[in-house]
Structures are given as structure tokens and as C-alpha cells.
Design a protein around this motif. Structure first.
Motif, PDB file in Angstrom:
ATOM      1  N   TRP A  13      25.372  22.922  64.432  1.00 24.50           N
ATOM      2  CA  TRP A  13      25.122  23.882  65.533  1.00 24.50           C
ATOM      3  C   TRP A  13      26.537  24.609  65.627  1.00 24.50           C
ATOM      4  O   TRP A  13      27.425  23.886  65.854  1.00 24.50           O
ATOM      5  CB  TRP A  13      24.617  23.266  66.932  1.00 24.50           C
ATOM      6  CG  TRP A  13      23.292  22.684  66.477  1.00 24.50           C
ATOM      7  CD1 TRP A  13      23.181  21.282  66.453  1.00 24.50           C
ATOM      8  CD2 TRP A  13      22.042  23.006  66.931  1.00 24.50           C
ATOM      9  NE1 TRP A  13      21.744  20.943  66.377  1.00 24.50           N
ATOM     10  CE2 TRP A  13      21.150  21.946  66.660  1.00 24.50           C
ATOM     11  CE3 TRP A  13      21.684  24.364  67.280  1.00 24.50           C
ATOM     12  CZ2 TRP A  13      19.766  22.220  66.891  1.00 24.50           C
ATOM     13  CZ3 TRP A  13      20.316  24.572  67.649  1.00 24.50           C
ATOM     14  CH2 TRP A  13      19.235  23.421  67.434  1.00 24.50           C
ATOM     15  N   ALA A  15      28.473  27.564  67.927  1.00 19.86           N
ATOM     16  CA  ALA A  15      28.557  28.722  68.882  1.00 19.86           C
ATOM     17  C   ALA A  15      28.768  30.166  68.407  1.00 19.86           C
ATOM     18  O   ALA A  15      29.651  30.300  67.404  1.00 19.86           O
ATOM     19  CB  ALA A  15      29.528  28.366  70.033  1.00 19.86           C
ATOM     20  N   LYS A  51      18.035  28.469  68.026  1.00 29.99           N
ATOM     21  CA  LYS A  51      19.108  28.603  68.969  1.00 29.99           C
ATOM     22  C   LYS A  51      18.982  27.596  70.190  1.00 29.99           C
ATOM     23  O   LYS A  51      17.895  27.108  70.613  1.00 29.99           O
ATOM     24  CB  LYS A  51      19.217  29.756  69.496  1.00 29.99           C
ATOM     25  CG  LYS A  51      19.695  30.698  68.733  1.00 29.99           C
ATOM     26  CD  LYS A  51      20.039  32.112  69.292  1.00 29.99           C
ATOM     27  CE  LYS A  51      20.348  33.195  68.419  1.00 29.99           C
ATOM     28  NZ  LYS A  51      20.550  34.338  68.864  1.00 29.99           N
ATOM     29  N   ASP A  52      19.996  26.740  70.562  1.00 23.66           N
ATOM     30  CA  ASP A  52      19.934  25.691  71.672  1.00 23.66           C
ATOM     31  C   ASP A  52      19.910  26.429  72.921  1.00 23.66           C
ATOM     32  O   ASP A  52      20.379  27.784  72.995  1.00 23.66           O
ATOM     33  CB  ASP A  52      20.917  24.505  71.624  1.00 23.66           C
ATOM     34  CG  ASP A  52      22.591  25.075  71.783  1.00 23.66           C
ATOM     35  OD1 ASP A  52      22.660  26.239  72.130  1.00 23.66           O
ATOM     36  OD2 ASP A  52      23.203  23.991  71.411  1.00 23.66           O
ATOM     37  N   ALA A  53      20.056  26.131  73.838  1.00 22.50           N
ATOM     38  CA  ALA A  53      20.348  26.542  75.459  1.00 22.50           C
ATOM     39  C   ALA A  53      21.507  27.229  75.610  1.00 22.50           C
ATOM     40  O   ALA A  53      21.708  28.192  76.581  1.00 22.50           O
ATOM     41  CB  ALA A  53      20.022  25.373  76.541  1.00 22.50           C
ATOM     42  N   ASP A  54      22.734  26.992  74.711  1.00 23.80           N
ATOM     43  CA  ASP A  54      23.739  27.609  75.038  1.00 23.80           C
ATOM     44  C   ASP A  54      24.065  28.834  73.937  1.00 23.80           C
ATOM     45  O   ASP A  54      24.955  29.631  73.768  1.00 23.80           O
ATOM     46  CB  ASP A  54      25.133  26.660  74.803  1.00 23.80           C
ATOM     47  CG  ASP A  54      24.966  25.587  75.741  1.00 23.80           C
ATOM     48  OD1 ASP A  54      24.612  25.911  76.938  1.00 23.80           O
ATOM     49  OD2 ASP A  54      25.420  24.358  75.524  1.00 23.80           O
ATOM     50  N   GLY A  55      23.025  29.065  73.042  1.00 26.38           N
ATOM     51  CA  GLY A  55      23.142  29.897  71.954  1.00 26.38           C
ATOM     52  C   GLY A  55      23.904  29.617  70.834  1.00 26.38           C
ATOM     53  O   GLY A  55      23.738  30.506  69.926  1.00 26.38           O
ATOM     54  N   CYS A  56      23.983  28.492  70.435  1.00 24.74           N
ATOM     55  CA  CYS A  56      24.385  27.734  69.343  1.00 24.74           C
ATOM     56  C   CYS A  56      23.253  28.077  68.333  1.00 24.74           C
ATOM     57  O   CYS A  56      22.129  27.752  68.734  1.00 24.74           O
ATOM     58  CB  CYS A  56      24.801  26.639  69.583  1.00 24.74           C
ATOM     59  SG  CYS A  56      26.235  26.212  70.694  1.00 24.74           S
ATOM     60  N   HIS A  94      33.880  24.855  68.738  1.00 31.49           N
ATOM     61  CA  HIS A  94      32.699  25.653  68.787  1.00 31.49           C
ATOM     62  C   HIS A  94      31.385  24.893  67.785  1.00 31.49           C
ATOM     63  O   HIS A  94      30.325  25.328  67.682  1.00 31.49           O
ATOM     64  CB  HIS A  94      32.673  26.778  68.129  1.00 31.49           C
ATOM     65  CG  HIS A  94      33.837  27.616  68.725  1.00 31.49           C
ATOM     66  ND1 HIS A  94      33.428  28.105  70.183  1.00 31.49           N
ATOM     67  CD2 HIS A  94      34.896  28.201  68.499  1.00 31.49           C
ATOM     68  CE1 HIS A  94      34.465  28.815  70.471  1.00 31.49           C
ATOM     69  NE2 HIS A  94      35.318  28.977  69.610  1.00 31.49           N
ATOM     70  N   ARG A  96      29.077  21.290  66.506  1.00 33.16           N
ATOM     71  CA  ARG A  96      28.595  19.901  66.363  1.00 33.16           C
ATOM     72  C   ARG A  96      27.795  19.626  65.303  1.00 33.16           C
ATOM     73  O   ARG A  96      27.142  20.460  64.873  1.00 33.16           O
ATOM     74  CB  ARG A  96      28.112  19.686  67.686  1.00 33.16           C
ATOM     75  CG  ARG A  96      26.799  20.162  67.848  1.00 33.16           C
ATOM     76  CD  ARG A  96      26.147  19.883  69.440  1.00 33.16           C
ATOM     77  NE  ARG A  96      24.818  20.357  69.610  1.00 33.16           N
ATOM     78  CZ  ARG A  96      24.257  21.104  70.134  1.00 33.16           C
ATOM     79  NH1 ARG A  96      25.075  22.251  70.337  1.00 33.16           N
ATOM     80  NH2 ARG A  96      23.047  21.409  70.018  1.00 33.16           N
TER      81      ARG A  96
END
Length: 112
Positions: A13, A15, A51-56, A94, A96
Motif C-alpha cells: 500500500w 500513500a 484504496k484504504d481509508a487514508d487514500g493509499c 509512505h 506498508r
């Protein structure tokens, strides 16, 4: 094309702030250097369109290898691991990753 007996998979993931640097690193040398290691056959990069909740954004790297022994030698190469860690230090915060590896235990090809 030679059949792969072993696979190494990395889901990552990234960012938005680190995406350009990571993709540049992958595309301009990292993947080619990994695939040039003994026993590696090819790599495929997959955009998972998630995309995850953080936009990654999520991607998958799938590496095919001749054998588990080749993978073990690659993983034991501390000098190469240190080199890659140094190269990704500018965007590592940025990024993971989750990684898996394992042998092929079944082949299910499409019938002609």
C-alpha cells in the motif's frame, strides 16, 4: 517459458505522497535487479484498484522462481537487502507491505 515451482508475492500500500518515488524505483531498476537474481523467472505487477481509508493504493508484485532454494538464497543475501532498504528510505514511511512465499502445489490450466 519455464514453469515456476515457487512464488514470492508482495502486496503493498503506497500513500499518494510516496507513489511517484516508489513507482520510479520499481520501474527503473529494482524489479529488474530482483528478477536478475539466480532462479528468478519473471515478475508481474498488478494494480489492485483498491484504496484504504487514508487514500493509499494497493499493488501486488508476483515473482516466479525456479525453486525454493533460489528464494532462500535471495532472502539470505543481507547485502542486497541492505541495499534495497537504503534505496527505499526516502519513501518507506509512505509504504506498508505484506509478503508471502510458497511452492506450487497445483496447476490448473485452461483446456484447449
Amino acid at each position: 517459458m519455464q514453469e515456476a515451482a515457487y512464488f514470492y508475492v508482495s502486496k503493498f500500500w503506497i500513500a499518494p505522497a510516496g507513489k511517484a518515488a516508489l513507482m520510479n524505483w520499481l520501474d527503473t531498476g529494482h524489479v529488474a535487479e530482483v528478477v536478475s537474481q539466480p532462479g528468478f523467472l519473471w515478475c508481474r505487477q498488478v494494480d489492485l484498484r483498491e484504496k484504504d481509508a487514508d487514500g493509499c493504493e494497493a499493488y501486488l508484485m508476483i515473482y516466479a522462481l525456479e525453486s525454493e532454494e533460489h528464494f532462500k538464497r535471495y532472502k539470505a543475501n543481507g547485502q542486497l537487502a541492505a541495499k534495497f532498504a537504503e534505496q527505499r528510505k526516502d519513501f518507506a514511511h509512505h509504504l506498508r507491505m505484506d509478503r508471502w512465499d510458497g511452492p506450487v502445489v497445483g496447476v490448473f490450466d485452461r483446456q484447449a
